[in-house]
Write an enzyme that holds these catalytic residues in place. Structure first.
Site, PDB file in Angstrom:
ATOM      1  CE  LYS A 225      -3.361   2.248   2.944  1.00 15.52           C
ATOM      2  NZ  LYS A 225      -4.125   2.164   4.186  1.00 15.52           N
ATOM      3  CD  GLU A 231       9.879  -5.949   6.652  1.00 14.80           C
ATOM      4  OE1 GLU A 231       9.593  -4.823   6.163  1.00 14.80           O
ATOM      5  OE2 GLU A 231       9.675  -6.244   7.831  1.00 14.80           O
ATOM      6  N   GLY A 285      -4.547  -2.237   5.797  1.00 14.18           N
ATOM      7  CA  GLY A 285      -3.790  -3.392   5.283  1.00 14.18           C
ATOM      8  C   GLY A 285      -4.470  -4.714   5.567  1.00 14.18           C
ATOM      9  NE  ARG A 286      -5.858  -4.240  11.806  1.00 17.49           N
ATOM     10  CZ  ARG A 286      -5.207  -3.078  11.843  1.00 17.49           C
ATOM     11  NH1 ARG A 286      -4.166  -2.884  11.054  1.00 17.49           N
ATOM     12  NH2 ARG A 286      -5.592  -2.106  12.639  1.00 17.49           N
ATOM     13  CD  GLU A 371      -1.524  -4.894  11.947  1.00 13.63           C
ATOM     14  OE1 GLU A 371      -1.510  -6.012  11.400  1.00 13.63           O
ATOM     15  OE2 GLU A 371      -1.102  -3.881  11.382  1.00 13.63           O
ATOM     16  CG  HIS A 402      -2.648 -36.091  16.934  1.00 11.33           C
ATOM     17  ND1 HIS A 402      -2.668 -37.425  17.253  1.00 11.33           N
ATOM     18  CD2 HIS A 402      -3.763 -35.857  16.192  1.00 11.33           C
ATOM     19  CE1 HIS A 402      -3.737 -37.987  16.711  1.00 11.33           C
ATOM     20  NE2 HIS A 402      -4.422 -37.060  16.063  1.00 11.33           N
ATOM     21  CE  LYS A 530       4.842  -1.162   7.869  1.00  9.64           C
ATOM     22  NZ  LYS A 530       3.942  -0.724   6.831  1.00  9.64           N
TER      23      LYS A 530
HETATM   24  C1  G6Q Z   1      -2.037  -4.032   8.318  1.00  7.87           C
HETATM   25  C2  G6Q Z   1      -0.775  -3.432   8.657  1.00  7.87           C
HETATM   26  C3  G6Q Z   1       0.449  -4.090   8.066  1.00  7.87           C
HETATM   27  C4  G6Q Z   1       0.694  -3.733   6.611  1.00  7.87           C
HETATM   28  C5  G6Q Z   1       2.100  -4.179   6.247  1.00  7.87           C
HETATM   29  C6  G6Q Z   1       2.444  -3.918   4.805  1.00  7.87           C
HETATM   30  O1  G6Q Z   1      -3.095  -3.634   8.675  1.00  7.87           O
HETATM   31  O2  G6Q Z   1      -0.799  -2.079   8.436  1.00  7.87           O
HETATM   32  O3  G6Q Z   1       0.399  -5.480   8.203  1.00  7.87           O
HETATM   33  O4  G6Q Z   1      -0.246  -4.313   5.785  1.00  7.87           O
HETATM   34  O5  G6Q Z   1       3.019  -3.560   7.089  1.00  7.87           O
HETATM   35  O6  G6Q Z   1       2.313  -2.584   4.501  1.00  7.87           O
HETATM   36  P1  G6Q Z   1       2.389  -2.094   3.003  1.00  7.87           P
HETATM   37  O7  G6Q Z   1       1.256  -2.697   2.265  1.00  7.87           O
HETATM   38  O8  G6Q Z   1       2.339  -0.616   3.063  1.00  7.87           O
HETATM   39  O9  G6Q Z   1       3.707  -2.609   2.468  1.00  7.87           O
END
Ligand code: G6Q
Length: 575
Positions: A225, A231, A285-286, A371, A402, A530
């Site tokens: 986003k 990463e 994001g989530r 989160e 198990h 981050k």
């Molecule tokens: C979700 C968080 C987090 C995010 C990641 C990736 O709600 O904000 O998990 O989705 O850190 O972020 P980007 O999509 O900006 O790379």
């Protein structure tokens, strides 16, 4: 400011004022019920024995999802008070504000509109003068056209071959959703397309995928986003460098597309705007699997099935919006969770999908709930004096049985379980489904019933063990029971039922966030991660062995950095 966590954990006599939640009449009225439910005559075993209609009264179906919440330590009066609590705390008005596009994400001044991502084309919603639904469908149409091209083989790689492998590079919300949903809908995948997901900055993740694909038939989706996530950007750069070992820079557009809201950085990375699928700041994001972040899923299952996925979620949205609280599945699931967390003090919730294709669902819900509601400060900035999100964890049944189910049956903590199953199997092997479902149902029954000492003695007697030998075993083989669980069933795991299932948990999380009065749509703890590593990365990369460079930390961190530097610099010298 006193640390509220300390007060909760150690029972220190801190004079903190009760919060609005704790002051609400229903919350206060619920307290004595928790003590009442601890008495033997209110055990679930007795409640079931006394009321043959308990299952009928405490189960419901919506949007193709069936919920049985009867195996919880609740009864009619408790349920009534929990629903009163939801009403008092403004769940209905908050819900309506979310659907209407009000800026309920107050700490980031944003609307929260993942529900608009699955609204039909005919719906109407405008935000800051923009026609949200039209924009959403414009992007969906672009995604569909692109997916059709890739799936039909019309979109070819630099050597003219159709795409065979799709590598989604993203992390957190830009990884867990597409990965979980692609696994869950495995039987719907296009036969030629193999899906891969790379998230970890550990190069082993990307390297393993690159070893298994061919550059000329691989499509990389860089899903971020913000397009600033270290990463993802490092993985994307490494993937591009790998690709350029086989192809020319001019070939990149056939093999790299981006999903992002940051067009400037996407362009800077070298991906044309026509190969970029946008999303908006009002998509968390989530909560983003419904947006272009779902591109990998659409490529795998096709636009028509993706539309079904959205439609299933939309049906759950409508149920959440319109069903009365007493028959509202997300509200009921959330209320039972509040009861377990705030009145029975259960600090965890285990997710047990009895479906191999839902393998990543526990991890997905872990992010969604922890989160969103893993906060200890209220929206008003004041510390909350009650527990918020439990720890969410779990694995597929029957594997968990198990392993850690020992603790769930007999451990010193009570861990409620959400059992999730599909009645139709997603395979054709005879005999397996009956075993699977039998295990699922018998686990929740055993957790509820337990096994008394007398029942153990009878069993031991049948096995020819009596007297002191039997008595020595009785305490170990006794199960307390009265342990809560929900069972969630779908007829089959389809795009529509998966969509509805995810939406159910999204709304459950929302309702709990409203009750706990936390800012469910921010994630400052994740944002912290981050930036924290950046300084140490620079220190690790420094080749000269001058300890003073990394003296700014505590002695533990300094020592760890120094140890790593010593190994990394030796490795660099030998290369
Ligand atoms: C979700 C968080 C987090 C995010 C990641 C990736 O709600 O904000 O998990 O989705 O850190 O972020 P980007 O999509 O900006 O790379």
């Amino acid at each position: 400011m006193p640390d509220p966590t300390a007060a909760r954990l150690f029972d220190t006599p801190m004079p903190l004022p009760l919060s609005a939640l704790q002051n609400s009449p229903s919350f206060k009225a619920l307290q004595p019920h928790a003590e009442r439910m601890a008495q033997a005559q209110h055990s679930m075993r007795t409640l079931f024995a006394n009321n043959p209609r308990r299952f009928a009264e405490m189960s419901l179906e919506a949007a193709g999802v069936f919920l049985d919440y009867s195996k919880n330590r609740i009864d009619g009066p408790i349920l009534q008070l929990l629903l009163d609590l939801a009403r008092e705390r403004g769940v209905e008005s908050q819900r309506d504000a979310m659907f209407a596009g009000e800026k309920i994400n107050r700490t980031e001044h944003r609307a929260v509109l993942h529900t608009a991502l699955r609204a039909p084309r005919s719906a109407r919603l405008s935000l800051d003068g923009q026609d949200v639904i039209a924009e959403v469908h414009q992007v969906l149409d672009r995604m569909a056209a692109f997916s059709e091209q890739v799936r039909s083989g019309g979109w070819t790689g630099y050597s003219g071959k159709p795409i065979t492998d799709i590598v989604n590079i993203g992390i957190g919300g830009s990884d867990l959703g597409p990965e979980m949903a692609c696994l869950a809908l495995r039987p719907y995948h296009h036969a030629r397309l193999r899906l891969h997901f790379v998230s970890n900055v550990d190069g082993a993740d990307l390297e393993a995928v690159l070893r298994s694909v061919q550059a000329d038939s691989t499509l990389f989706i860089v899903a971020s986003k913000t397009f600033t996530t270290t990463e993802t950007i490092l993985n994307a750069q490494s993937a591009r460098a790998w690709f350029l070992r086989f192809a020319q820079a001019a070939d990149l557009p056939k093999h790299f597309v981006a999903v992002s809201s940051n067009s400037a950085l996407v362009r800077q990375f070298g991906i044309d705007e026509e190969n970029m699928f946008p999303l908006w700041d009002w998509v968390g994001g989530r909560y983003s699997i419904w947006s272009a972040i779902g591109l990998a899923l659409m490529l795998a299952i096709g636009p028509a099935q993706f539309a079904q996925f959205l439609a299933g979620a939309h049906e759950m949205d409508r149920h959440f919006q319109h069903a009365p609280l007493a028959a509202n599945m997300p509200v009921l699931l959330a209320s039972v969770g509040i009861w377990n967390r705030n009145f029975l003090h259960c600090s965890a919730l285990s997710i047990a999908p009895y479906h191999q294709d839902l393998n990543r669902f526990p991890a997905y819900l872990q992010q969604l709930e922890m989160e969103s509601n893993g906060k200890s400060v209220g929206i008003d900035g004041q510390p909350i004096m009650y527990a918020s999100s439990p720890v969410i964890w779990g694995d597929c049944g029957t594997n968990g049985q198990h392993a850690y189910f020992q603790l769930i049956h007999q451990g010193s903590d009570i861990t409620p379980v959400d059992f999730i199953a599909a009645l139709h199997p997603s395979h054709i092997l005879p005999g397996h489904q009956e075993q699977l479902l039998a295990n699922c149902f018998s686990q929740s029954e055993a957790l509820m019933r337990g096994k008394t000492a007398d029942e153990v003695r009878t069993d031991l007697g049948h096995a020819g063990i009596a007297g002191s030998a039997a008595e020595a075993l009785v305490p170990h083989r006794t199960f307390p029971g009265n342990r809560p669980s929900n069972t969630i069933l779908v007829e089959a795991l389809t795009p529509a039922t998966l969509g509805a299932l995810i939406a159910l948990y999204e709304h459950k999380t929302f309702v709990q966030g409203v009750l706990w009065n936390v800012a469910s749509f921010d994630q400052w703890g994740v944002e912290l991660g981050k930036v924290l590593a950046k300084k140490i990365v620079a220190q690790l990369g420094h080749q000269e062995d001058t300890a003073s460079d990394c003296d700014h930390h505590d002695s533990s961190t300094n020592g760890l950095i120094a140890r790593a530097r010593a190994v990394l610099s030796k490795q660099a010298m030998s290369e």
